[in-house]
Structure formats: structure tokens, C-alpha cells
Scaffold this motif. Structure first.
Motif, PDB file in Angstrom:
ATOM      1  N   GLU A 222       0.809  -1.215   0.000  1.00 58.23           N
ATOM      2  CA  GLU A 222       0.000   0.000   0.000  1.00 58.23           C
ATOM      3  C   GLU A 222       0.847   1.272   0.000  1.00 58.23           C
ATOM      4  O   GLU A 222       0.489   2.252  -0.639  1.00 58.23           O
ATOM      5  N   THR A 223       1.934   1.282   0.757  1.00 58.34           N
ATOM      6  CA  THR A 223       2.729   2.491   0.915  1.00 58.34           C
ATOM      7  C   THR A 223       4.203   2.111   1.003  1.00 58.34           C
ATOM      8  O   THR A 223       4.564   0.939   1.010  1.00 58.34           O
ATOM      9  N   GLY A 224       5.075   3.127   1.108  1.00 56.15           N
ATOM     10  CA  GLY A 224       6.484   2.863   1.318  1.00 56.15           C
ATOM     11  C   GLY A 224       7.346   3.163   0.106  1.00 56.15           C
ATOM     12  O   GLY A 224       6.886   3.723  -0.895  1.00 56.15           O
ATOM     13  N   TYR A 225       8.611   2.755   0.180  1.00 59.44           N
ATOM     14  CA  TYR A 225       9.599   3.134  -0.826  1.00 59.44           C
ATOM     15  C   TYR A 225      10.757   2.148  -0.788  1.00 59.44           C
ATOM     16  O   TYR A 225      10.784   1.225   0.041  1.00 59.44           O
ATOM     17  N   PHE A 226      11.748   2.363  -1.681  1.00 64.33           N
ATOM     18  CA  PHE A 226      12.901   1.481  -1.784  1.00 64.33           C
ATOM     19  C   PHE A 226      14.179   2.314  -1.769  1.00 64.33           C
ATOM     20  O   PHE A 226      14.267   3.346  -2.436  1.00 64.33           O
ATOM     21  N   LEU A 227      15.168   1.842  -1.015  1.00 68.72           N
ATOM     22  CA  LEU A 227      16.445   2.533  -0.880  1.00 68.72           C
ATOM     23  C   LEU A 227      17.562   1.674  -1.455  1.00 68.72           C
ATOM     24  O   LEU A 227      17.488   0.442  -1.422  1.00 68.72           O
ATOM     25  N   GLY A 228      18.621   2.331  -1.924  1.00 67.29           N
ATOM     26  CA  GLY A 228      19.787   1.601  -2.379  1.00 67.29           C
ATOM     27  C   GLY A 228      20.332   2.158  -3.665  1.00 67.29           C
ATOM     28  O   GLY A 228      19.816   3.141  -4.220  1.00 67.29           O
ATOM     29  N   CYS A 229      21.382   1.500  -4.173  1.00 68.64           N
ATOM     30  CA  CYS A 229      21.994   1.910  -5.427  1.00 68.64           C
ATOM     31  C   CYS A 229      23.094   0.915  -5.778  1.00 68.64           C
ATOM     32  O   CYS A 229      23.436   0.029  -4.986  1.00 68.64           O
ATOM     33  N   SER A 230      23.649   1.096  -6.971  1.00 68.03           N
ATOM     34  CA  SER A 230      24.791   0.303  -7.397  1.00 68.03           C
ATOM     35  C   SER A 230      26.075   1.106  -7.219  1.00 68.03           C
ATOM     36  O   SER A 230      26.048   2.341  -7.127  1.00 68.03           O
ATOM     37  N   ALA A 231      27.197   0.394  -7.181  1.00 70.93           N
ATOM     38  CA  ALA A 231      28.500   1.046  -7.092  1.00 70.93           C
ATOM     39  C   ALA A 231      29.560   0.086  -7.621  1.00 70.93           C
ATOM     40  O   ALA A 231      29.425  -1.139  -7.485  1.00 70.93           O
ATOM     41  N   PRO A 232      30.638   0.617  -8.222  1.00 70.89           N
ATOM     42  CA  PRO A 232      31.707  -0.251  -8.702  1.00 70.89           C
ATOM     43  C   PRO A 232      32.577  -0.719  -7.547  1.00 70.89           C
ATOM     44  O   PRO A 232      32.496  -0.177  -6.427  1.00 70.89           O
ATOM     45  N   ARG A 250      26.632  -1.922 -13.850  1.00 76.80           N
ATOM     46  CA  ARG A 250      27.658  -2.546 -14.690  1.00 76.80           C
ATOM     47  C   ARG A 250      28.069  -3.896 -14.107  1.00 76.80           C
ATOM     48  O   ARG A 250      27.897  -4.151 -12.910  1.00 76.80           O
ATOM     49  N   GLU A 251      28.639  -4.720 -14.960  1.00 76.57           N
ATOM     50  CA  GLU A 251      29.167  -6.007 -14.512  1.00 76.57           C
ATOM     51  C   GLU A 251      30.210  -5.771 -13.427  1.00 76.57           C
ATOM     52  O   GLU A 251      31.045  -4.882 -13.531  1.00 76.57           O
ATOM     53  N   GLY A 252      30.150  -6.585 -12.353  1.00 76.51           N
ATOM     54  CA  GLY A 252      31.089  -6.459 -11.244  1.00 76.51           C
ATOM     55  C   GLY A 252      30.627  -5.539 -10.135  1.00 76.51           C
ATOM     56  O   GLY A 252      31.266  -5.469  -9.080  1.00 76.51           O
ATOM     57  N   ASP A 253      29.514  -4.830 -10.352  1.00 74.55           N
ATOM     58  CA  ASP A 253      29.006  -3.896  -9.340  1.00 74.55           C
ATOM     59  C   ASP A 253      28.479  -4.611  -8.103  1.00 74.55           C
ATOM     60  O   ASP A 253      28.073  -5.782  -8.155  1.00 74.55           O
ATOM     61  N   VAL A 254      28.446  -3.858  -7.025  1.00 75.77           N
ATOM     62  CA  VAL A 254      27.659  -4.214  -5.841  1.00 75.77           C
ATOM     63  C   VAL A 254      26.375  -3.398  -5.895  1.00 75.77           C
ATOM     64  O   VAL A 254      26.388  -2.220  -6.258  1.00 75.77           O
ATOM     65  N   PHE A 255      25.252  -4.032  -5.550  1.00 80.22           N
ATOM     66  CA  PHE A 255      23.969  -3.331  -5.524  1.00 80.22           C
ATOM     67  C   PHE A 255      23.359  -3.511  -4.140  1.00 80.22           C
ATOM     68  O   PHE A 255      23.056  -4.630  -3.730  1.00 80.22           O
ATOM     69  N   MET A 256      23.218  -2.413  -3.409  1.00 78.20           N
ATOM     70  CA  MET A 256      22.560  -2.448  -2.099  1.00 78.20           C
ATOM     71  C   MET A 256      21.069  -2.240  -2.323  1.00 78.20           C
ATOM     72  O   MET A 256      20.649  -1.249  -2.921  1.00 78.20           O
ATOM     73  N   PHE A 257      20.264  -3.179  -1.830  1.00 76.25           N
ATOM     74  CA  PHE A 257      18.815  -3.149  -2.050  1.00 76.25           C
ATOM     75  C   PHE A 257      18.095  -3.248  -0.722  1.00 76.25           C
ATOM     76  O   PHE A 257      18.337  -4.176   0.059  1.00 76.25           O
TER      77      PHE A 257
END
Length: 401
Positions: A222-232, A250-257
Motif C-alpha cells: 500500500e505504501t512505502g519506498y525502496f532505498l539503495g543503489c549500485s557502485a563499482p 555494470r558487470e562487477g558492481d555491488v547493488f545495495m537493495f
């Protein structure tokens, strides 16, 4: 014609609302409070939870709603509407349970000269009903212009902060609330599984989050959001918001979700995992493992009756002892209709941990490491027997793709 039961998504049951009203009203005489005033706004982003808890209404938009809760009798609702709008109810309307009077005003938060309109209606009703002492619940979630004008109009009224009266009741979840919380955890596990199959190099960060939100919405979110991003490699992937999620993965990235959305019924839990698009770097693996161990340490401290201040002190002693930075912001906390609610596990919290609390735990190294940011975020239900149940089932490991 569609009836209200067909249109409303996962409404709070009337017996549950009556339980909440009765629990709070039992406390009001001893506190000398004649009525409560609660305002709700922007529930879409995880605030306004006290209002939703009292009324069952999600104020999704930026237009506030305000409810007057007398010690006895039906409540009065003031909300967006036409000038001079007034309608009476018997308390049994399924869209407005417990409401006896609804008043409207065409006020807009972005138009400053409207700020007095709703306050004038609330003040009129407080005077009409002769309330001498009024408790404000969650004033931090009340628009300043409204509150400022209300105090001006009710100069002879004794205002008290009644939040501490409500918070300990709201923090302990009922069976109905726990059932919704469990459904949210199941939903977030499914979101992580779907994202695992969906994410790929070439996508932008926000595209991953948009897909996650889509999956959640289809499962009743119903509500809310998502935080995070990718980084090399060598750069931290942090908790970025939608406006900062434009980077191409990109290939090899870390993605915080991290999912910070509600499920059916509008109650929050949150769930965070680290994705690696390729073999994870050893420093990421090592730090993530330390965060899992820190989460386990915290679980062992969450016993009914435990002091949040003491837990915080023990946690930071653990972090120091393992060569990790102390937490200076917020270690773990309750969740409900607000994305962050009491109790907070830190040194300024007076509440204790109790059975049937919904606690989110997200240990992290903060910004101390310029190369890596990770967290492991799950929610836990505190049992009366001292057992702590992890509500999420996603394995606590880095998700390598």
C-alpha cells in the motif's frame, strides 16, 4: 454499485479499532485528558501512523486529516472538502468508523493563507464540547501552521503531549496486526527473489526499484519506498533515494537493495540484502559476515523487559570489541504504520522491549569505510517466552549473480 467492502484494501477490522480506542481511553482519565487531537499526512512515505492507528484511514496524500477523540462518544473528523461542508454519522459508517461528525475545508498545504482553515474548525469543536485539557498525539507529524494556529485559537485550553500515553500501546502488536506484518515479510522475500531474477547490467538503479515496487503492489503493498543503489568495486553502495538512483548498473558492481514498503494492511517491515553482479569482493563478503554476526548478537539481547538503553550500550561494546564502528544514529527499532516507531534501541529511549513487538534490525558500518557499505536488514517478532522469530526467510548471504 460497488460497496465500501469491495473498494477498501485490507481494512482494519472494527473489533481491532475498538480495541485500540478502549486501550487508550482507559488511560485518559488518570492523565486528566478530556480529548485527543491527532493529525495524519503523507502516509505514503511512512509517516502519519498514529492517525492511521486510531482511524484505520491512510492519509496517502499531502492533504492532512485531523481527528478529535473524546474520552467518551463519537469522534470528529476534519479533512479536505468544500467550505462549510458538514455531515453527521452514527459511528457505523464502514469508511469512517467511530466518526460522528465530519467537517470539510478547502485547505492546501502549499498555499500558506489556507493554514488556518482546518485549525478553526477543530478549535470550534473543542470549544463547543468544552474540553479543558487536550492531548496532542504525535505533534512531530502535525503541520506546523495548523498547530500554531490551533494554539492561538485555543489560548485558554491546557495542551499536553499525549504521545507517551499512546506509544506503549501502539508498539505491542495485536494478533490482527501480526498477521498483516507476517504477510508483509512474505511479500518482501518474494520481491527480493523476483529482483534477483530481474536485475542485470545496463539497467539503471531506479529501474530495479520500480520493478520491485511493481511486484510489491501486485502483492498488496500500500505504501512505502525502496532505498539503495549500485557502485563499482572500491566504492560504497549506500542507501540512496529515488532522486539519486540514475546510475547505470555494470558487470562487477555491488547493488545495495532495501525494501521499506508495507504489505496488505499498511504495516511496515523492512528487508535489505546485498547483490553482487559477479563474484563478490572479499572485503564485501567479510564485512557482510560481520553484520550478520552483529545481528545475531542483537537478537540475543531482545528479551521482554530489556532496557533499550542497555541493549544499545551492549551492542556498541560488541562493535568496539570486534574492531567495528559504534552506532551513532539508530541501531534497531519498532515498526508499525510508521516506518520508524518506538521503541528505538539507543540511549535516549525510555521504553523497554516487550512481547509482540515488531523490531527491525539493520547493523551497518556507517560511513566509516570509504570503500564498502553493507547491511543485513530483517524484522523480528518478540515472543512472550523470550524467543525472537525472524520474519524474513531470505538467506542471510550476499546474492551473487
Amino acid at each position: 454499485m460497488a460497496g465500501p467492502d469491495e473498494r477498501r484494501c485490507n481494512p482494519t477490522s472494527l473489533p481491532e479499532l475498538e480495541r485500540r480506542w478502549a486501550a487508550v481511553r482507559r488511560q485518559m482519565p488518570a492523565a486528566g485528558i478530556d480529548a485527543l487531537i491527532i493529525q495524519g499526512v503523507n502516509n505514503a512515505t511512512g509517516t502519519g501512523g498514529s492517525y492511521r492507528w486510531f482511524t484505520g484511514i491512510s492519509v496517502f496524500s499531502s492533504y492532512p486529516q485531523t481527528v478529535i477523540v473524546p474520552r467518551e462518544g463519537l469522534m470528529t473528523l476534519v479533512m479536505h472538502g468544500a467550505f462549510n461542508e458538514e455531515k453527521t454519522f452514527d459511528g457505523a459508517n464502514p469508511d469512517l468508523p467511530g466518526i460522528g461528525l465530519r467537517l470539510g475545508a478547502p485547505a492546501f498545504p502549499g498555499v500558506n493563507y489556507c493554514s488556518a482553515y482546518e485549525a478553526e474548525l477543530v478549535a470550534r469543536e473543542v470549544k463547543k464540547q468544552g474540553f479543558g485539557t487536550v492531548g496532542i498525539v504525535a505533534p512531530q507529524n502535525m503541520l506546523f501552521g495548523f498547530g500554531w494556529k490551533l494554539r492561538e485559537l485555543l489560548g485558554g485550553t491546557n495542551f499536553v503531549d499525549a504521545t507517551d500515553l499512546v506509544d506503549p500501546i501502539k508498539a505491542i502488536k495485536s494478533p490482527e496486526e501480526i498477521a498483516f506484518i507476517r504477510r508483509t515479510a512474505v511479500m518482501q522475500d518474494e520481491i527480493v527473489a523476483k529482483v534477483r531474477a530481474h536485475i542485470r547490467p545496463g539497467m539503471r538503479d531506479f529501474e530495479v526499484m520500480a520493478y520491485a515496487q511493481y511486484v510489491g503492489q501486485l502483492m498488496g503493498s500500500e505504501t512505502g519506498y525502496f532505498l539503495g543503489c549500485s557502485a563499482p568495486p572500491g566504492q560504497p553502495a549506500g542507501m540512496r533515494r529515488r532522486s539519486d538512483q540514475n546510475r547505470v548498473i555494470r558487470e562487477g558492481d555491488v547493488f545495495m537493495f532495501q525494501a521499506e514498503n508495507t504489505g496488505p494492511g499498511g504495516l511496515f517491515v523492512h528487508h535489505g540484502r546485498v547483490f553482487s553482479l559477479g563474484k563478490a569482493q572479499q572485503e564485501v563478503v567479510d564485512l557482510f559476515g560481520q553484520m550478520v554476526e552483529a545481528q545475531d548478537f542483537t537478537i540475543g539481547l531482545l528479551k521482554p523487559g530489556a532496557s533499550c538503553r542497555d541493549i544499545f550500550a551492549e551492542y556498541n561494546a560488541y562493535m568496539r570489541g570486534h574492531g567495528l564502528p559504534e552506532e551513532q544514529r539508530l541501531h534497531c527499532h519498532g515498526q508499525g504504520y510508521d516506518v520508524v516507531e518506538r521503541p528505538l534501541v539507543r540511549n535516549d529511549e525510555s521504553m523497554t522491549i516487550e512481547a509482540n513487538m515488531n523490531i527491525g534490525i539493520h547493523p551497518n558500518p556507517g560511513l566509516s569505510n570509504p570503500r564498502v557499505f553493507v547491511t543485513v536488514c530483517d524484522n523480528f517478532l518478540i515472543g512472550a517466552d523470550g524467543e525472537v522469530e525472524r520474519l524474513h526467510t531470505t538467506p542471510r548471504e550476499i546474492i551473487e549473480l
